[in-house]
Design a protein around this motif. Structure first.
Motif, PDB file in Angstrom:
ATOM      1  N   ASN A  17       1.582   2.523  -3.479  1.00 32.02           N
ATOM      2  CA  ASN A  17      -0.345   1.869  -4.212  1.00 32.02           C
ATOM      3  C   ASN A  17      -0.562   2.776  -3.399  1.00 32.02           C
ATOM      4  O   ASN A  17      -0.671   4.538  -3.667  1.00 32.02           O
ATOM      5  CB  ASN A  17      -0.580   0.953  -4.200  1.00 32.02           C
ATOM      6  CG  ASN A  17      -0.192   0.115  -4.973  1.00 32.02           C
ATOM      7  OD1 ASN A  17       1.324   0.779  -6.146  1.00 32.02           O
ATOM      8  ND2 ASN A  17       0.282  -1.021  -5.598  1.00 32.02           N
ATOM      9  N   THR A  18      -2.412   2.754  -3.094  1.00 25.79           N
ATOM     10  CA  THR A  18      -3.317   3.440  -2.068  1.00 25.79           C
ATOM     11  C   THR A  18      -2.687   4.289  -1.153  1.00 25.79           C
ATOM     12  O   THR A  18      -3.326   5.587  -1.471  1.00 25.79           O
ATOM     13  CB  THR A  18      -3.909   2.346  -1.217  1.00 25.79           C
ATOM     14  OG1 THR A  18      -4.176   1.296  -2.390  1.00 25.79           O
ATOM     15  CG2 THR A  18      -4.864   3.416  -0.485  1.00 25.79           C
ATOM     16  N   GLU A  72      -3.547   8.756  -2.450  1.00 25.77           N
ATOM     17  CA  GLU A  72      -4.044   9.703  -0.815  1.00 25.77           C
ATOM     18  C   GLU A  72      -2.963  10.598  -0.254  1.00 25.77           C
ATOM     19  O   GLU A  72      -3.981  11.597  -0.603  1.00 25.77           O
ATOM     20  CB  GLU A  72      -4.073   8.440   0.926  1.00 25.77           C
ATOM     21  CG  GLU A  72      -4.794   8.544   1.981  1.00 25.77           C
ATOM     22  CD  GLU A  72      -4.690   8.027   2.262  1.00 25.77           C
ATOM     23  OE1 GLU A  72      -5.623   8.214   3.132  1.00 25.77           O
ATOM     24  OE2 GLU A  72      -4.037   7.220   2.619  1.00 25.77           O
ATOM     25  N   TYR A 129      -1.253  -2.574 -10.112  1.00 19.19           N
ATOM     26  CA  TYR A 129      -2.156  -1.497  -9.088  1.00 19.19           C
ATOM     27  C   TYR A 129      -2.385  -0.423 -10.592  1.00 19.19           C
ATOM     28  O   TYR A 129      -1.013   0.344 -10.772  1.00 19.19           O
ATOM     29  CB  TYR A 129      -1.793  -0.915  -8.260  1.00 19.19           C
ATOM     30  CG  TYR A 129      -1.874  -0.019  -7.628  1.00 19.19           C
ATOM     31  CD1 TYR A 129      -2.935  -0.149  -6.834  1.00 19.19           C
ATOM     32  CD2 TYR A 129      -1.727   1.733  -7.580  1.00 19.19           C
ATOM     33  CE1 TYR A 129      -3.907   0.765  -6.306  1.00 19.19           C
ATOM     34  CE2 TYR A 129      -2.453   2.501  -7.534  1.00 19.19           C
ATOM     35  CZ  TYR A 129      -3.798   2.806  -6.373  1.00 19.19           C
ATOM     36  OH  TYR A 129      -4.583   3.282  -6.192  1.00 19.19           O
ATOM     37  N   LYS A 176       0.575  -1.215  -0.230  1.00 20.14           N
ATOM     38  CA  LYS A 176      -0.336  -0.056  -0.268  1.00 20.14           C
ATOM     39  C   LYS A 176       1.156   1.079  -0.252  1.00 20.14           C
ATOM     40  O   LYS A 176       0.628   2.486  -0.818  1.00 20.14           O
ATOM     41  CB  LYS A 176      -1.316  -0.237   1.513  1.00 20.14           C
ATOM     42  CG  LYS A 176      -1.891  -0.613   1.469  1.00 20.14           C
ATOM     43  CD  LYS A 176      -2.944  -1.002   2.410  1.00 20.14           C
ATOM     44  CE  LYS A 176      -3.765  -2.605   1.864  1.00 20.14           C
ATOM     45  NZ  LYS A 176      -4.824  -2.667   3.345  1.00 20.14           N
ATOM     46  N   TYR A 207     -11.073  -2.491  -6.102  1.00 15.45           N
ATOM     47  CA  TYR A 207     -10.696  -1.813  -6.117  1.00 15.45           C
ATOM     48  C   TYR A 207     -10.384  -1.218  -4.803  1.00 15.45           C
ATOM     49  O   TYR A 207     -10.540  -1.732  -3.697  1.00 15.45           O
ATOM     50  CB  TYR A 207     -11.577  -1.206  -6.847  1.00 15.45           C
ATOM     51  CG  TYR A 207     -11.858  -0.875  -8.344  1.00 15.45           C
ATOM     52  CD1 TYR A 207     -11.559   0.148  -8.578  1.00 15.45           C
ATOM     53  CD2 TYR A 207     -12.741  -2.031  -8.515  1.00 15.45           C
ATOM     54  CE1 TYR A 207     -11.925  -0.047 -10.532  1.00 15.45           C
ATOM     55  CE2 TYR A 207     -12.725  -2.310  -9.545  1.00 15.45           C
ATOM     56  CZ  TYR A 207     -12.517  -1.362 -10.799  1.00 15.45           C
ATOM     57  OH  TYR A 207     -12.720  -1.237 -12.311  1.00 15.45           O
ATOM     58  N   ASP A 208      -9.319  -0.083  -4.597  1.00 10.69           N
ATOM     59  CA  ASP A 208      -9.586   0.468  -2.906  1.00 10.69           C
ATOM     60  C   ASP A 208     -10.014   1.932  -3.067  1.00 10.69           C
ATOM     61  O   ASP A 208     -11.121   2.036  -3.665  1.00 10.69           O
ATOM     62  CB  ASP A 208      -7.961   1.181  -3.233  1.00 10.69           C
ATOM     63  CG  ASP A 208      -7.604   2.336  -4.275  1.00 10.69           C
ATOM     64  OD1 ASP A 208      -8.490   2.778  -4.295  1.00 10.69           O
ATOM     65  OD2 ASP A 208      -6.516   2.395  -4.277  1.00 10.69           O
ATOM     66  N   LYS A 209     -10.344   2.568  -1.754  1.00 12.53           N
ATOM     67  CA  LYS A 209     -11.192   3.105  -1.663  1.00 12.53           C
ATOM     68  C   LYS A 209     -11.131   4.458  -2.516  1.00 12.53           C
ATOM     69  O   LYS A 209     -11.864   5.294  -2.463  1.00 12.53           O
ATOM     70  CB  LYS A 209     -11.112   3.211   0.164  1.00 12.53           C
ATOM     71  CG  LYS A 209      -9.468   4.640   0.248  1.00 12.53           C
ATOM     72  CD  LYS A 209      -9.616   4.984   1.043  1.00 12.53           C
ATOM     73  CE  LYS A 209      -8.140   4.927   1.780  1.00 12.53           C
ATOM     74  NZ  LYS A 209      -7.666   5.699   3.448  1.00 12.53           N
ATOM     75  N   ILE A 252      -4.043   3.147 -11.582  1.00 10.27           N
ATOM     76  CA  ILE A 252      -4.996   4.445 -10.942  1.00 10.27           C
ATOM     77  C   ILE A 252      -5.054   5.160 -12.270  1.00 10.27           C
ATOM     78  O   ILE A 252      -4.557   5.223 -12.531  1.00 10.27           O
ATOM     79  CB  ILE A 252      -4.879   4.626  -9.994  1.00 10.27           C
ATOM     80  CG1 ILE A 252      -6.207   5.897  -9.513  1.00 10.27           C
ATOM     81  CG2 ILE A 252      -4.099   5.197  -9.202  1.00 10.27           C
ATOM     82  CD1 ILE A 252      -6.584   6.104  -7.870  1.00 10.27           C
TER      83      ILE A 252
END
Length: 435
Positions: free
Chosen positions: A376-377, A381, A424, A373, A405-407, A426
């Motif tokens: 990635n996420t 963020e 990943y 993460k 899918y992430d948030k 986006i």
């Protein structure tokens, strides 16, 4: 030369720093082998690298220091074959003993015989104890930090991730539609008696690497590429006439997807920090018939310092590579958690720099071939919090590609996907100037 001796030669090359896929491909090009021999060598070679922690754990329980690398590799190969390939244990022990006798001496042969007989006698109990004692890091052959990290991030799904990343990869090639059609390629596969395992748009997963020795491959009608890598480029979806930058381009396979989608019309800047990789990009794209690419030596973090702005940007950032361990299993042993943190910082700097030179209304894809993460996420963020003028766009993921899918709307191709690399992706749009 005995097949196991061949595998030992390959393992030594990887231990000295060569990438496993390069070592194996070079070996197959230099040696004429049957399909059965290539398959057996591939399974043993990658199997030992993937399971090195478990294999060395079992060897070290039964020996003192082994000074001869050749001997240790022979024991690794034999334990792997008898444990994971359902090899006849008595036959495995006999062959290893004979090889050790011929290479060294009768006493060395007896030593190998004793170690292997001890392991196979205790094998079932050993495997049971590792699971009962929650030593899944050893059982699945992962550094302890990596196992703990996956467990922390994915909880009950952790073991599924660990098992998935150890699976044998399939050969995958993409049809270059500037030169070839899917129908023509499928006719070629029928001629070669090669089966299609899975198809993701123009990417084919097949049960043989024989296509790499065809004129079609030499002529750039097909290119080696995973479906995940292809999707990162396809989701950016540049149009003919666009001005595009691929921030971390080498060896150019994703750049090729962009050029094909643009119908070889427009302009692509392909960045890399290494001069020799720029030559590789040019060679690969020329072979594919794509001539709108300008390779540029540049640190992508400095992209914002030049004056040009772009319609589309691909940030396929340098990463830890833990999503492609099926193909590059040795990556487990040359990085640590500190490297992940450092890479996440680098990725963010590249993303931030690229965002400054994207036109208003322009689109950007951020992708990595890893599962953590931080890379990635969490990077996304932070970026969205600091860049309110960007919004996440809906992506068209093929129905036969599995993941979650992430948030924020980023998609992680994960352990649920049996064939493609973990990846990943986006997609974001720049809605206005900086807020």
């Amino acid at each position: 030369m005995n097949i196991k001796q061949r595998v030992i030669v390959l393992i030594r090359e990887v231990e000295k720093g060569k990438y496993s896929n390069i070592a194996l491909n070079e070996y197959f090009r230099a040696n004429k082998l049957s399909k059965k021999e290539r398959g057996f060598i591939t399974e043993l070679f990658y199997g030992v690298i993937r399971n090195k922690i478990f294999l060395d754990y079992e060897i070290e329980k039964r020996t003192k220091t082994i000074k001869k690398d050749w001997l240790k590799d022979l024991l690794r190969i034999s334990i792997y074959q008898g444990t994971f390939m359902n090899g006849d244990e008595k036959g495995v022990v006999w062959e290893a003993t004979e090889l050790a006798k011929k290479k060294f001496s009768v006493p060395v042969g007896k030593f190998v015989n004793g170690v292997l007989r001890s392991y196979f006698r205790e094998k079932d109990e050993e495997l049971k104890e590792l699971r009962e004692n929650n030593r899944l890091d050893i059982l699945h052959s992962y550094p302890k930090w990596f196992y703990e990290k996956v467990q922390e991030e994915y909880g009950n799904e952790a073991e599924n991730f660990l098992i998935s990343l150890k699976k044998v990869p399939y050969m995958s090639v993409r049809v270059n539609k500037l030169k070839y059609t899917e129908e023509e390629f499928e006719d070629l596969l029928k001629e070669l008696d090669i089966d299609i395992i899975k198809k993701v748009e123009t990417v084919y997963y097949i049960d043989s690497g024989e296509v790499l020795y065809t004129d079609e491959f030499k002529d750039g009608k097909i290119i080696v590429q995973d479906g995940s890598s292809y999707l990162a480029g396809r989701i950016l979806n540049p149009k003919p006439g666009d001005i595009v930058v691929d921030t971390c381009s080498a060896p150019g396979s994703k750049t090729a997807v962009l050029g094909e989608l643009m119908e070889n019309n427009g302009e692509i800047l392909a960045l890399d920090i290494h001069s020799h990789k720029l030559k590789l990009i040019s060679e690969n794209l020329n072979k594919l018939g794509i001539n709108i690419v300008l390779p540029v030596k540049m640190d992508a973090r400095k992209l914002k310092e030049q004056g040009k702005h772009f319609d589309k940007i691909l940030v396929d950032a340098p990463c830890s590579g833990y999503g492609v361990l099926r193909k590059k299993p040795e990556a487990l042993y040359n990085k640590n958690l500190e490297n992940v943190v450092e890479l996440a910082k680098l990725q963010y700097e590249i993303l931030e720099s690229a965002s400054k030179v994207l036109k208003i209304g322009g689109e950007l894809v951020y992708s990595t071939c890893t599962i953590f993460k931080e890379e990635n996420t969490l990077n996304i963020e932070k970026f969205l919090n600091e860049n309110k003028n960007f919004s996440v766009m809906k992506m068209d993921i093929p129905e036969n590609v599995l993941g979650e899918y992430d948030k924020f709307g980023g998609f992680l191709i994960n352990y649920k996907e049996e064939i493609l690399d973990n990846f990943y992706i986006i997609k974001m749009r720049k809605d206005s100037e900086e807020c």
